[in-house]
Write a protein that holds these residues in place. Structure first.
Motif, PDB file in Angstrom:
ATOM      1  N   LEU A   1       0.830  -1.203   0.000  1.00 45.00           N
ATOM      2  CA  LEU A   1       0.000   0.000   0.000  1.00 45.00           C
ATOM      3  C   LEU A   1       0.862   1.250   0.000  1.00 45.00           C
ATOM      4  CD1 LEU A   1      -2.805  -1.001   2.541  1.00 45.00           C
ATOM      5  CD2 LEU A   1      -3.085  -0.601   0.093  1.00 45.00           C
ATOM      6  N   TYR A   2       1.854   1.270   0.859  1.00 48.12           N
ATOM      7  CA  TYR A   2       2.715   2.453   0.947  1.00 48.12           C
ATOM      8  C   TYR A   2       3.427   2.711  -0.371  1.00 48.12           C
ATOM      9  CZ  TYR A   2       6.190   5.746   2.669  1.00 48.12           C
ATOM     10  OH  TYR A   2       6.976   6.856   2.847  1.00 48.12           O
ATOM     11  N   ARG A   3       3.938   1.662  -0.968  1.00 49.99           N
ATOM     12  CA  ARG A   3       4.681   1.809  -2.220  1.00 49.99           C
ATOM     13  C   ARG A   3       3.806   2.374  -3.336  1.00 49.99           C
ATOM     14  NH1 ARG A   3       6.932  -3.555  -3.465  1.00 49.99           N
ATOM     15  NH2 ARG A   3       4.922  -3.956  -4.448  1.00 49.99           N
ATOM     16  N   GLY A   4       2.535   1.971  -3.398  1.00 51.78           N
ATOM     17  CA  GLY A   4       1.672   2.395  -4.490  1.00 51.78           C
ATOM     18  C   GLY A   4       0.839   3.631  -4.212  1.00 51.78           C
ATOM     19  N   TYR A   5       0.560   3.910  -2.929  1.00 56.82           N
ATOM     20  CA  TYR A   5      -0.325   5.012  -2.584  1.00 56.82           C
ATOM     21  C   TYR A   5       0.418   6.268  -2.120  1.00 56.82           C
ATOM     22  CZ  TYR A   5      -4.467   1.972  -2.827  1.00 56.82           C
ATOM     23  OH  TYR A   5      -5.473   1.129  -3.251  1.00 56.82           O
ATOM     24  N   GLN A   6       1.584   6.100  -1.504  1.00 55.25           N
ATOM     25  CA  GLN A   6       2.313   7.276  -1.034  1.00 55.25           C
ATOM     26  C   GLN A   6       2.683   8.230  -2.166  1.00 55.25           C
ATOM     27  OE1 GLN A   6       2.715   8.369   2.047  1.00 55.25           O
ATOM     28  NE2 GLN A   6       3.661  10.202   1.156  1.00 55.25           N
ATOM     29  N   PRO A   7       3.082   7.739  -3.359  1.00 52.10           N
ATOM     30  CA  PRO A   7       3.347   8.681  -4.456  1.00 52.10           C
ATOM     31  C   PRO A   7       2.123   9.533  -4.828  1.00 52.10           C
ATOM     32  CG  PRO A   7       4.340   6.562  -4.940  1.00 52.10           C
ATOM     33  CD  PRO A   7       3.486   6.357  -3.724  1.00 52.10           C
ATOM     34  N   ILE A   8       0.921   9.002  -4.623  1.00 58.91           N
ATOM     35  CA  ILE A   8      -0.287   9.792  -4.880  1.00 58.91           C
ATOM     36  C   ILE A   8      -0.385  10.912  -3.848  1.00 58.91           C
ATOM     37  CG2 ILE A   8      -2.797   9.735  -5.127  1.00 58.91           C
ATOM     38  CD1 ILE A   8      -2.569   6.779  -5.814  1.00 58.91           C
ATOM     39  N   MET A   9      -0.072  10.598  -2.589  1.00 60.79           N
ATOM     40  CA  MET A   9      -0.075  11.625  -1.551  1.00 60.79           C
ATOM     41  C   MET A   9       0.945  12.717  -1.874  1.00 60.79           C
ATOM     42  SD  MET A   9      -2.412  10.407   0.460  1.00 60.79           S
ATOM     43  CE  MET A   9      -3.136   9.678  -1.021  1.00 60.79           C
ATOM     44  N   ASP A  10       2.122  12.311  -2.339  1.00 59.32           N
ATOM     45  CA  ASP A  10       3.155  13.285  -2.691  1.00 59.32           C
ATOM     46  C   ASP A  10       2.693  14.186  -3.833  1.00 59.32           C
ATOM     47  OD1 ASP A  10       4.752  12.133  -0.762  1.00 59.32           O
ATOM     48  OD2 ASP A  10       5.877  10.897  -2.188  1.00 59.32           O
ATOM     49  N   TYR A  11       2.027  13.599  -4.813  1.00 62.99           N
ATOM     50  CA  TYR A  11       1.504  14.379  -5.941  1.00 62.99           C
ATOM     51  C   TYR A  11       0.474  15.397  -5.446  1.00 62.99           C
ATOM     52  CZ  TYR A  11      -1.479  15.512  -9.913  1.00 62.99           C
ATOM     53  OH  TYR A  11      -2.242  16.176 -10.847  1.00 62.99           O
ATOM     54  N   LEU A  12      -0.435  14.964  -4.578  1.00 62.94           N
ATOM     55  CA  LEU A  12      -1.462  15.873  -4.071  1.00 62.94           C
ATOM     56  C   LEU A  12      -0.841  16.988  -3.232  1.00 62.94           C
ATOM     57  CD1 LEU A  12      -4.251  13.290  -3.112  1.00 62.94           C
ATOM     58  CD2 LEU A  12      -4.345  15.004  -4.950  1.00 62.94           C
ATOM     59  N   THR A  13       0.153  16.660  -2.446  1.00 60.55           N
ATOM     60  CA  THR A  13       0.829  17.673  -1.643  1.00 60.55           C
ATOM     61  C   THR A  13       1.480  18.729  -2.538  1.00 60.55           C
ATOM     62  OG1 THR A  13       1.246  16.140   0.182  1.00 60.55           O
ATOM     63  CG2 THR A  13       2.684  18.062   0.039  1.00 60.55           C
ATOM     64  N   ALA A  14       2.076  18.275  -3.631  1.00 60.76           N
ATOM     65  CA  ALA A  14       2.765  19.194  -4.543  1.00 60.76           C
ATOM     66  C   ALA A  14       1.800  20.037  -5.369  1.00 60.76           C
ATOM     67  CB  ALA A  14       3.691  18.408  -5.462  1.00 60.76           C
TER      68      ALA A  14
END
Length: 320
Positions: free
Chosen positions: A75-88
């Motif tokens: 989950l972390y590997r696939g979902y954390q990049p989405i969080m990073d995108y939203l933060t940016a």
């Protein structure tokens, strides 16, 4: 005088190698499956070079929940990049909120620990009926359609070519709250004149990848999972027995009284991924495979077919 053939016929030598070569290919794919999705060595991967330093941005923190359909590391590997995108791409700092099971993820939303949650379609329908939860986005598949399918897979040596062949067999299922599990137990078995009592064993595992591993290893004769997770394994260690009809893909859901400004910013950022193909591929290359093709808006009416399965499940339980 008989002449010796300097180049003996190799066909008879090569033929016996085909079976071992096939077995080696299956073993290699199984090993790759474990390396990619069943690595138990650590729960979380190291930070990537392009990871957003969200702490330095000093934005308001937003938690996004996710059901426990996969192991935490996956989950972390696939979902954390989405969080990073939203933060940016929004005025907020998005953080992933994991859960122990499907219902805990829902409770994170109901208790406002999470502002939005990646839910399964089955759990969403139940949550909408009970809590008024609303779907706001749903992912697109590889054909850019907002639908997905579940699939019944079987081990090659299990002699299962159609669903009635499950009689007397061992069946692995994902979590009880998953659509995949209910699709087979509450719909397909009854449609073929079977029940769980006709099987030698039915076991729910907490994660989809565990179901796949159990079938690959031959511990279970068959299993049910999500189609996109096993596309590369079909014909290489497992075979497909039956697919579900397409259903709306699993939504990102919010509470009925959600923060309009926050969710509007999240939706705008995620919908923007679809606008340019070259941008989308670069943006989503590290995202979970379910989301790499972007999103479209969702509504409750989209999930009517899933609601019918929920109703069938309720009827089955009440008739006991």
């Amino acid at each position: 005088m008989t002449r010796l053939n300097p180049r003996p016929n190799l066909r008879w030598r090569r033929a016996p190698l085909l079976l071992p070569a096939g077995l080696l290919a299956i073993a290699a794919l199984t090993a790759l499956f474990y390396l990619i999705v069943m690595d138990f060595a650590r729960e979380f991967p190291p930070a990537q070079a392009n990871t957003v330093d969200s702490l330095a941005l000093k934005k308001p923190v937003v938690h996004i929940g996710v059901i426990s359909r996969y192991r935490p590391r996956i989950l972390y590997r696939g979902y954390q990049p989405i969080m990073d995108y939203l933060t940016a791409n929004t005025p907020y700092r998005f953080e992933l909120l994991l859960s122990q099971d499907y219902n805990e993820a829902l409770q994170h939303l109901i208790t406002r620990r999470a502002s939005a949650v990646f839910l399964g379609s089955y759990l969403y329908v139940k949550a909408h009926a009970k809590y008024g939860v609303i779907p706001v986005l749903k992912p697109l598949n590889e054909n850019f359609a907002p639908v997905s399918r579940s699939v019944l897979i079987a081990h090659p040596q299990a002699a299962i070519v159609s669903l009635p062949d499950l009689r007397g067999k061992k069946l692995a299922l994902p979590a009880r709250e998953s659509f995949s599990s209910h699709w087979l137990l509450d719909y397909e078995l009854a449609r073929h004149g079977l029940s769980s009592r006709d099987l030698a064993q039915v076991h729910n595992f907490p994660h989809h990848h565990t179901v796949i591993a159990q079938v690959l290893n031959g511990n279970f004769d068959a299993g049910v999972t999500r189609e996109y997770l096993v596309k590369d394994l079909i014909g290489h260690g497992v075979h497909a027995v039956l697919y579900s009809d397409p259903i709306p893909s699993s939504p990102i859901a919010v509470a009925a009284d959600y923060d309009r400004e926050l969710i509007a910013a999240m939706k705008t950022a995620l919908l923007a991924v679809n606008q340019e193909e070259h941008r989308r591929k670069g943006t989503t290359r590290n995202w979970d495979g379910e989301f790499v093709n972007g999103f479209v808006e969702a509504s409750d009416a989209d999930y009517a077919a899933v609601a019918a399965i929920v109703a069938a499940d309720t009827t089955r339980l009440e008739s006991r």
